[in-house]
Scaffold this motif. Sequence first.
Motif, PDB file in Angstrom:
ATOM      1  N   ASP A 151       0.816  -1.224   0.000  1.00 34.96           N
ATOM      2  CA  ASP A 151       0.000   0.000   0.000  1.00 34.96           C
ATOM      3  C   ASP A 151       0.848   1.271   0.000  1.00 34.96           C
ATOM      4  OD1 ASP A 151      -2.296  -1.611   0.124  1.00 34.96           O
ATOM      5  OD2 ASP A 151      -2.181  -1.704   2.303  1.00 34.96           O
ATOM      6  N   VAL A 152       1.810   1.331  -0.902  1.00 32.43           N
ATOM      7  CA  VAL A 152       2.698   2.493  -0.995  1.00 32.43           C
ATOM      8  C   VAL A 152       2.089   3.536  -1.924  1.00 32.43           C
ATOM      9  CG1 VAL A 152       4.956   3.318  -1.751  1.00 32.43           C
ATOM     10  CG2 VAL A 152       4.763   1.153  -0.502  1.00 32.43           C
ATOM     11  N   THR A 153       1.950   4.758  -1.415  1.00 38.78           N
ATOM     12  CA  THR A 153       1.369   5.849  -2.189  1.00 38.78           C
ATOM     13  C   THR A 153       2.193   7.117  -2.022  1.00 38.78           C
ATOM     14  OG1 THR A 153      -0.896   4.999  -1.981  1.00 38.78           O
ATOM     15  CG2 THR A 153      -0.652   7.347  -2.498  1.00 38.78           C
ATOM     16  N   PHE A 154       2.747   7.609  -3.108  1.00 40.84           N
ATOM     17  CA  PHE A 154       3.361   8.938  -3.160  1.00 40.84           C
ATOM     18  C   PHE A 154       3.686   9.248  -4.614  1.00 40.84           C
ATOM     19  CE2 PHE A 154       7.056   6.162  -2.634  1.00 40.84           C
ATOM     20  CZ  PHE A 154       8.007   6.704  -3.491  1.00 40.84           C
ATOM     21  N   SER A 155       4.056  10.499  -4.896  1.00 37.81           N
ATOM     22  CA  SER A 155       4.387  10.901  -6.259  1.00 37.81           C
ATOM     23  C   SER A 155       5.692  11.690  -6.265  1.00 37.81           C
ATOM     24  CB  SER A 155       3.255  11.733  -6.865  1.00 37.81           C
ATOM     25  OG  SER A 155       3.035  12.906  -6.105  1.00 37.81           O
ATOM     26  N   ILE A 156       6.332  11.705  -7.431  1.00 38.14           N
ATOM     27  CA  ILE A 156       7.592  12.416  -7.626  1.00 38.14           C
ATOM     28  C   ILE A 156       7.398  13.371  -8.797  1.00 38.14           C
ATOM     29  CG2 ILE A 156      10.038  12.184  -8.160  1.00 38.14           C
ATOM     30  CD1 ILE A 156       9.843   9.314  -7.024  1.00 38.14           C
ATOM     31  N   ALA A 157       7.635  14.652  -8.567  1.00 41.29           N
ATOM     32  CA  ALA A 157       7.388  15.673  -9.575  1.00 41.29           C
ATOM     33  C   ALA A 157       8.478  15.694 -10.631  1.00 41.29           C
ATOM     34  CB  ALA A 157       7.276  17.047  -8.912  1.00 41.29           C
ATOM     35  N   ALA A 158       8.137  16.232 -11.790  1.00 47.76           N
ATOM     36  CA  ALA A 158       9.116  16.398 -12.868  1.00 47.76           C
ATOM     37  C   ALA A 158      10.261  17.284 -12.381  1.00 47.76           C
ATOM     38  CB  ALA A 158       8.438  17.032 -14.082  1.00 47.76           C
ATOM     39  N   GLY A 159      11.490  16.842 -12.626  1.00 50.01           N
ATOM     40  CA  GLY A 159      12.664  17.613 -12.236  1.00 50.01           C
ATOM     41  C   GLY A 159      13.099  17.444 -10.798  1.00 50.01           C
ATOM     42  N   GLU A 160      12.415  16.574 -10.057  1.00 52.76           N
ATOM     43  CA  GLU A 160      12.739  16.388  -8.642  1.00 52.76           C
ATOM     44  C   GLU A 160      13.831  15.344  -8.469  1.00 52.76           C
ATOM     45  OE1 GLU A 160      10.348  15.765  -4.408  1.00 52.76           O
ATOM     46  OE2 GLU A 160       9.330  15.335  -6.302  1.00 52.76           O
ATOM     47  N   ALA A 161      14.669  15.533  -7.464  1.00 53.93           N
ATOM     48  CA  ALA A 161      15.656  14.529  -7.063  1.00 53.93           C
ATOM     49  C   ALA A 161      15.143  13.886  -5.785  1.00 53.93           C
ATOM     50  CB  ALA A 161      17.026  15.161  -6.844  1.00 53.93           C
ATOM     51  N   PHE A 162      14.811  12.616  -5.846  1.00 57.51           N
ATOM     52  CA  PHE A 162      14.108  11.926  -4.769  1.00 57.51           C
ATOM     53  C   PHE A 162      14.914  10.722  -4.322  1.00 57.51           C
ATOM     54  CE2 PHE A 162      10.915   9.437  -2.654  1.00 57.51           C
ATOM     55  CZ  PHE A 162      10.005  10.361  -2.160  1.00 57.51           C
ATOM     56  N   GLY A 163      15.067  10.543  -3.014  1.00 58.47           N
ATOM     57  CA  GLY A 163      15.827   9.436  -2.465  1.00 58.47           C
ATOM     58  C   GLY A 163      14.948   8.405  -1.783  1.00 58.47           C
ATOM     59  N   ILE A 164      15.379   7.161  -1.819  1.00 57.26           N
ATOM     60  CA  ILE A 164      14.703   6.065  -1.124  1.00 57.26           C
ATOM     61  C   ILE A 164      15.706   5.436  -0.167  1.00 57.26           C
ATOM     62  CG2 ILE A 164      13.458   3.893  -1.333  1.00 57.26           C
ATOM     63  CD1 ILE A 164      11.975   6.056  -2.712  1.00 57.26           C
ATOM     64  N   ILE A 165      15.365   5.390   1.124  1.00 55.40           N
ATOM     65  CA  ILE A 165      16.252   4.785   2.107  1.00 55.40           C
ATOM     66  C   ILE A 165      15.499   3.720   2.892  1.00 55.40           C
ATOM     67  CG2 ILE A 165      17.614   6.901   2.296  1.00 55.40           C
ATOM     68  CD1 ILE A 165      16.284   7.419   5.008  1.00 55.40           C
ATOM     69  N   GLY A 166      16.260   2.915   3.607  1.00 64.56           N
ATOM     70  CA  GLY A 166      15.685   1.840   4.402  1.00 64.56           C
ATOM     71  C   GLY A 166      16.680   0.700   4.510  1.00 64.56           C
ATOM     72  N   GLY A 167      16.397  -0.225   5.395  1.00 68.81           N
ATOM     73  CA  GLY A 167      17.290  -1.353   5.600  1.00 68.81           C
ATOM     74  C   GLY A 167      17.205  -2.369   4.478  1.00 68.81           C
ATOM     75  N   ASN A 168      18.055  -3.382   4.549  1.00 69.88           N
ATOM     76  CA  ASN A 168      18.002  -4.466   3.566  1.00 69.88           C
ATOM     77  C   ASN A 168      16.647  -5.164   3.639  1.00 69.88           C
ATOM     78  OD1 ASN A 168      20.641  -3.998   2.721  1.00 69.88           O
ATOM     79  ND2 ASN A 168      21.504  -5.383   4.276  1.00 69.88           N
ATOM     80  N   GLY A 169      16.070  -5.415   2.469  1.00 70.53           N
ATOM     81  CA  GLY A 169      14.768  -6.078   2.430  1.00 70.53           C
ATOM     82  C   GLY A 169      13.593  -5.159   2.677  1.00 70.53           C
ATOM     83  N   ALA A 170      13.826  -3.848   2.689  1.00 69.28           N
ATOM     84  CA  ALA A 170      12.740  -2.897   2.950  1.00 69.28           C
ATOM     85  C   ALA A 170      11.829  -2.700   1.748  1.00 69.28           C
ATOM     86  CB  ALA A 170      13.316  -1.548   3.388  1.00 69.28           C
ATOM     87  N   GLY A 171      12.300  -3.075   0.545  1.00 69.77           N
ATOM     88  CA  GLY A 171      11.498  -2.912  -0.662  1.00 69.77           C
ATOM     89  C   GLY A 171      11.994  -1.809  -1.581  1.00 69.77           C
ATOM     90  N   LYS A 172      13.179  -1.274  -1.301  1.00 70.05           N
ATOM     91  CA  LYS A 172      13.702  -0.131  -2.065  1.00 70.05           C
ATOM     92  C   LYS A 172      13.909  -0.475  -3.538  1.00 70.05           C
ATOM     93  CE  LYS A 172      17.414   0.327   0.418  1.00 70.05           C
ATOM     94  NZ  LYS A 172      17.242  -0.925   1.204  1.00 70.05           N
ATOM     95  N   SER A 173      14.626  -1.554  -3.807  1.00 70.72           N
ATOM     96  CA  SER A 173      14.901  -1.926  -5.193  1.00 70.72           C
ATOM     97  C   SER A 173      13.632  -2.351  -5.919  1.00 70.72           C
ATOM     98  CB  SER A 173      15.938  -3.057  -5.239  1.00 70.72           C
ATOM     99  OG  SER A 173      17.190  -2.598  -4.745  1.00 70.72           O
TER     100      SER A 173
END
Length: 248
Positions: free
Chosen positions: A41-63
């Motif tokens: 149930d992941v919900t969010f958006s990334i705007a055009a031209g934005e630099a956005f990071g994803i962090i979390g531990g191993n197995g968090a679902g980042k990749s």
Amino acid sequence: MNRIEYRDVSVRYPTARIPTLKEWVVRAAAARPPAADALRDVTFSIAAGEAFGIIGGNGAGKSTLLRVAAGIIPPTNGEAITRGRVAPIIELGTGFEGELSGRENVFFNGALLGRSKKFMKSVVDEIIDFSGIAASIDQPLRTYSTGMVARLAFAIATTIEADIVLLDEVLSVGDAEFRERSEERIRRFHERGATLLLVSHDLTAIERICTRAAWLEKGQLRMLGDATEVVQAYQGLKVPKPHAAPAR
């Protein structure tokens, strides 16, 4: 305009491999194979031209989140929308052939990304120069080290024209000099208007490069907001504010 939108995205992977159709039918008749949620149930958006990071531990679902944006993995539930041409660096070796030379792989990878041979000819020298592997560029890719493959993949993805660049731990490979050059190129790519989605365990780089970030934990969105605030919360420097659900 939003370049990337995740709307209640969930991804579920089977926890056990079913090797044959017969076994699948037998198990399906008894019960569904066990599965695990990589994203929930992941919900969010990334705007055009934005630099956005994803962090979390191993197995968090980042990749997994990046693979969904790239269209490699379809959501089990929900919807993911990506608007624009994508240049992904998600898994080393993806889009490459070991028996082809590095030079041939430049054209092969470009074709997979929808770029013409004419265009790739115009940028191949720039790609080779930035990768720093000119001495080996006509050798089979199978003879390359992991770091050499990473250099080539990064050089291709950040030289060709793209609206969105997906980067998975690219700042952790190569020597210090290449990492510095890579980070500088990411900044320049962003300055030209590209949207960046960066997964990294290098929290300092996330703060330097990204304006916003998301913290994933066990496949769920734990915190979303200013990159520095999210990084500090992840490091335990302050208590994160509850993530408010977006307006429907």
